[in-house]
Scaffold this motif. Structure first.
Motif, PDB file in Angstrom:
ATOM      1  N   ALA A   1      12.921   3.295  -1.635  1.00  0.00           N
ATOM      2  CA  ALA A   1      11.886   4.211  -3.108  1.00  0.00           C
ATOM      3  C   ALA A   1      13.255   4.870  -3.431  1.00  0.00           C
ATOM      4  O   ALA A   1      13.191   5.454  -4.630  1.00  0.00           O
ATOM      5  N   MET A   2      14.074   5.513  -2.917  1.00  0.00           N
ATOM      6  CA  MET A   2      15.381   6.310  -3.398  1.00  0.00           C
ATOM      7  C   MET A   2      15.990   5.006  -4.072  1.00  0.00           C
ATOM      8  O   MET A   2      16.734   5.658  -5.580  1.00  0.00           O
ATOM      9  N   ILE A   3      16.423   4.556  -4.091  1.00  0.00           N
ATOM     10  CA  ILE A   3      17.325   3.428  -4.945  1.00  0.00           C
ATOM     11  C   ILE A   3      16.209   3.303  -6.429  1.00  0.00           C
ATOM     12  O   ILE A   3      16.646   3.917  -7.342  1.00  0.00           O
TER      13      ILE A   3
ATOM     14  N   ASN B   1       4.254   7.957  -8.348  1.00  0.00           N
ATOM     15  CA  ASN B   1       3.332   9.641  -9.135  1.00  0.00           C
ATOM     16  C   ASN B   1       5.052  10.157  -8.629  1.00  0.00           C
ATOM     17  O   ASN B   1       4.903  11.423  -9.556  1.00  0.00           O
ATOM     18  N   LEU B   2       5.643  10.645  -7.753  1.00  0.00           N
ATOM     19  CA  LEU B   2       6.616  10.777  -7.697  1.00  0.00           C
ATOM     20  C   LEU B   2       7.104  11.301  -9.114  1.00  0.00           C
ATOM     21  O   LEU B   2       7.585  12.188  -9.304  1.00  0.00           O
TER      22      LEU B   2
ATOM     23  N   LEU C   1       1.021  -1.341   0.293  1.00  0.00           N
ATOM     24  CA  LEU C   1       0.000  -0.401   0.229  1.00  0.00           C
ATOM     25  C   LEU C   1       1.105   1.586   0.046  1.00  0.00           C
ATOM     26  O   LEU C   1      -0.040   2.567  -0.020  1.00  0.00           O
ATOM     27  N   ALA C   2       2.101   1.237   0.647  1.00  0.00           N
ATOM     28  CA  ALA C   2       2.416   2.486   1.191  1.00  0.00           C
ATOM     29  C   ALA C   2       3.558   2.430  -0.527  1.00  0.00           C
ATOM     30  O   ALA C   2       4.507   3.320  -0.548  1.00  0.00           O
ATOM     31  N   GLY C   3       4.058   1.170  -1.183  1.00  0.00           N
ATOM     32  CA  GLY C   3       5.588   1.437  -1.666  1.00  0.00           C
ATOM     33  C   GLY C   3       5.060   1.342  -3.200  1.00  0.00           C
ATOM     34  O   GLY C   3       5.848   1.561  -4.007  1.00  0.00           O
ATOM     35  N   THR C   4       4.071   1.812  -3.719  1.00  0.00           N
ATOM     36  CA  THR C   4       3.412   1.682  -5.035  1.00  0.00           C
ATOM     37  C   THR C   4       3.315   2.723  -5.370  1.00  0.00           C
ATOM     38  O   THR C   4       3.815   3.791  -6.116  1.00  0.00           O
TER      39      THR C   4
ATOM     40  N   GLU D   1      23.843  14.312   4.695  1.00  0.00           N
ATOM     41  CA  GLU D   1      23.244  12.677   4.836  1.00  0.00           C
ATOM     42  C   GLU D   1      22.089  12.526   3.265  1.00  0.00           C
ATOM     43  O   GLU D   1      21.161  12.865   4.095  1.00  0.00           O
ATOM     44  N   SER D   2      23.111  11.650   2.457  1.00  0.00           N
ATOM     45  CA  SER D   2      21.361  11.327   1.420  1.00  0.00           C
ATOM     46  C   SER D   2      20.593  10.463   2.567  1.00  0.00           C
ATOM     47  O   SER D   2      21.128   9.114   3.191  1.00  0.00           O
ATOM     48  N   TYR D   3      19.128  10.394   1.677  1.00  0.00           N
ATOM     49  CA  TYR D   3      18.762   9.356   2.161  1.00  0.00           C
ATOM     50  C   TYR D   3      19.000   8.317   1.365  1.00  0.00           C
ATOM     51  O   TYR D   3      18.292   7.099   2.405  1.00  0.00           O
TER      52      TYR D   3
END
Length: 565
Positions: A517-519, A356-357, A348-351, A473-475
């Motif tokens: 998400a950043m990957i 969209n971003l 639910l959180a990762g799709t 510092e990077s995410y």
């Protein structure tokens, strides 16, 4: 005279007067409670029964932005049976996101909801859990699973494999009416990216393949893929099930059980959502059972690196960290219900959020060619153009300008519009003392464009995050440190006021999947823009979105062609 006899002797006029008196009593009680409330804040006047719903015009983001402009950085609005204190100033939300373990408090995201318990069957995972002990147990091991180097390397590998599949479909569709070497494809970019992130989150969390990219290709091409129709249809139903459960969260959170169970239209809608939930749970239960059986006969060296495997073996003899990093507190293995809830949370959180971003990143890059050129220069300095783009984590961490673009796009158009906290202890916020069980909402759209903390907030400028990258510092470099101070993003402090930018939330409830998400986002930027020219078909067309608790891209029509043409 008994009460029954009394009502039998009433006329129609008497009944009418009783109804009027009841309504009048209800209205008087409603407004007495409203006008005698503590800490009176500005905000729209609620109306009995519908509360402040009359302010809503179909777009939650615009609703809260307009209310912020009218009432300021702290105001109240009544919706869903709760008085909601809306905050959009960094110092107001600091106590909720304080990352110091000495002062941090665990806070539920929302009050107890019978509807949410019904929809998510107890909410044993992370997203909606309001029990600290259960939440801490789940978070510790979910975080350890998805922040491990092996998991991240696996995510990078699957990003590459899925993108190769995706670009194969693009080439097939683009070459249908042109030369294989000079093809162009006009398509709805958002549909592809949503299916990409769905397949990515399924494979990275469960180790099982989903075929939603392939399914979408089959709807566009007369030449179908060779996979069985049942497998493709099952993936379609799985994607639809996730979307329906996401959409149903608001339905079950704001409507009472009587409405959901007995009012015809709402009863049918609730039943449909629960059917999708049951299908998801049935699928996940089968996957979990199958994986348990595989693990029983599989040597440790052959275990998969996905989240599901990690959660099944946690606190068992197969776990390399068994009885380590937990101090004196020894946790039992996870139950199937807990595993299922955590996997569903990841779905639910990762799709939608990542998809969209990336659509918004594409939109802004098409409108700002100078930013796009600077991004391509950075990509080309690390990866040879037209090479095989063998991504590794260390190379992704060098993409400082790409990461700055991601952050600036998120600042301009946050995917998540609202965050909530429901403190179970009294708290001081905005100069007011608030009782426990007060509902707070954070308006991230107004926060990220606050003129007191962001110079020229309406201007898209990735340099806000790039120029100070040597200090931040990077995410992407988040480390697995359990419940310690894991929101240590110093760039939040360097840019304006601390907490003026909360891309992944903060405090105990900061998003555990932020590194994944950043990957995905950085890898997609390298693959898509490093290998293809992507242009908007209509530069003047407004961005088509729909906003509730998140802002979803509804359509993004683009023209895609290889860069080497």
């Amino acid at each position: 005279m008994s009460l029954h006899k009394y009502f039998e002797n009433l006329s129609f006029v008497d009944y009418f007067h009783l109804v009027v008196l009841f309504i009048l009593f209800y209205v008087i009680k409603f407004y007495y409670k409203y006008f005698t409330r503590p800490n009176k804040l500005p905000g729209p006047l609620p109306i009995p029964i519908i509360e402040c719903a009359y302010c809503f015009r179909g777009d939650f983001k615009q609703l809260f932005v307009s209310l912020n402009k009218k009432y300021g950085d702290i105001y109240e609005i009544q919706l869903g049976g709760y008085r909601r204190i809306v905050l959009s100033r960094p110092e107001y939300i600091e106590k909720f996101f304080n990352n110091s373990t000495k002062h941090a408090k665990f806070m539920p995201r929302a009050p107890y909801s019978r509807g949410m318990k019904e929809l998510l069957m107890g909410a044993k995972g992370l997203a909606t859990s309001d029990d600290f002990k259960s939440w801490k147990f789940n978070r510790q091991f979910v975080t350890r699973a998805i922040l491990s180097p092996s998991f991240n390397n696996e995510a990078i590998k699957w990003t590459k494999l899925l993108f190769e599949e995706l670009e194969g479909y693009w080439k097939s569709l683009g070459s249908a009416n042109s030369d294989d070497k000079k093809w162009t494809l006009e398509t709805d970019f958002s549909k592809w990216i949503h299916r990409f992130t769905n397949d990515m989150i399924v494979i990275s969390t469960t180790g099982e393949r989903s075929y939603s990219i392939r399914s979408y290709y089959n709807t566009l091409s007369p030449i179908k893929t060779s996979y069985p129709d049942a497998l493709i249809e099952d993936s379609d139903r799985f994607v639809k099930g996730i979307n329906q459960v996401v959409a149903g969260i608001a339905f079950f959170a704001f409507l009472g059980p009587f409405v959901r169970h007995y009012i015809p239209f709402f009863r049918g809608k609730a039943k449909e959502i629960l059917n999708h939930r049951d299908f998801l749970y049935e699928r996940l239960d089968k996957i979990i059972k199958k994986r348990r059986q595989e693990i029983e006969v599989m040597p440790n060296k052959d275990l998969k690196n996905d989240m599901l495997t990690s959660l099944i073996i946690v606190n068992t003899e197969r776990d390399v960290n068994y009885k380590k990093d937990v101090g004196e507190e020894i946790f039992p293995p996870m139950t199937d219900i807990e595993i299922r809830a955590n996997i569903l949370d990841a779905f639910l959180a990762g799709t939608d959020t990542t998809a969209n971003l990336f659509c918004y990143i594409t939109y802004y890059l098409c409108h700002y060619p100078e930013v796009k050129q600077k991004m391509l220069a950075e990509i080309n300095s690390i990866f040879l153009q037209n090479s095989s783009f063998q991504l590794v984590h260390s190379d992704l961490s060098k993409l400082k300008y790409c990461e700055a673009i991601i952050k600036e796009v998120e600042r301009m158009i946050p995917v998540v519009n609202l965050l909530g906290r429901y403190p179970t202890e009294p708290i001081e916020v905005g100069g007011y003392q608030w009782l426990a069980n007060t509902m707070f909402q954070f308006d991230l759209v107004s926060l990220h464009r606050h003129k007191d903390y962001w110079p020229n907030p309406e201007i898209f400028d990735p340099n806000r995050f790039f120029l100070d990258n040597n200090k931040s510092e990077s995410y992407l470099n988040v480390k697995n440190d359990d419940l310690k101070d894991d929101h240590n993003e110093k760039d939040d402090q360097n840019i304006g006021q601390k907490y003026s930018f909360v891309m992944f939330g903060g405090g105990y409830r900061i998003c555990p999947g932020r590194k994944l998400a950043m990957i995905e986002l950085l890898s997609l930027m390298v693959y898509v823009f490093g290998k293809y020219n992507v242009e908007l078909i209509d530069m003047k067309a407004p961005l088509k979105t729909r906003s509730s608790t998140i802002t979803s891209c509804q359509e993004l029509m683009v023209k895609i062609k290889p860069r080497n043409q």
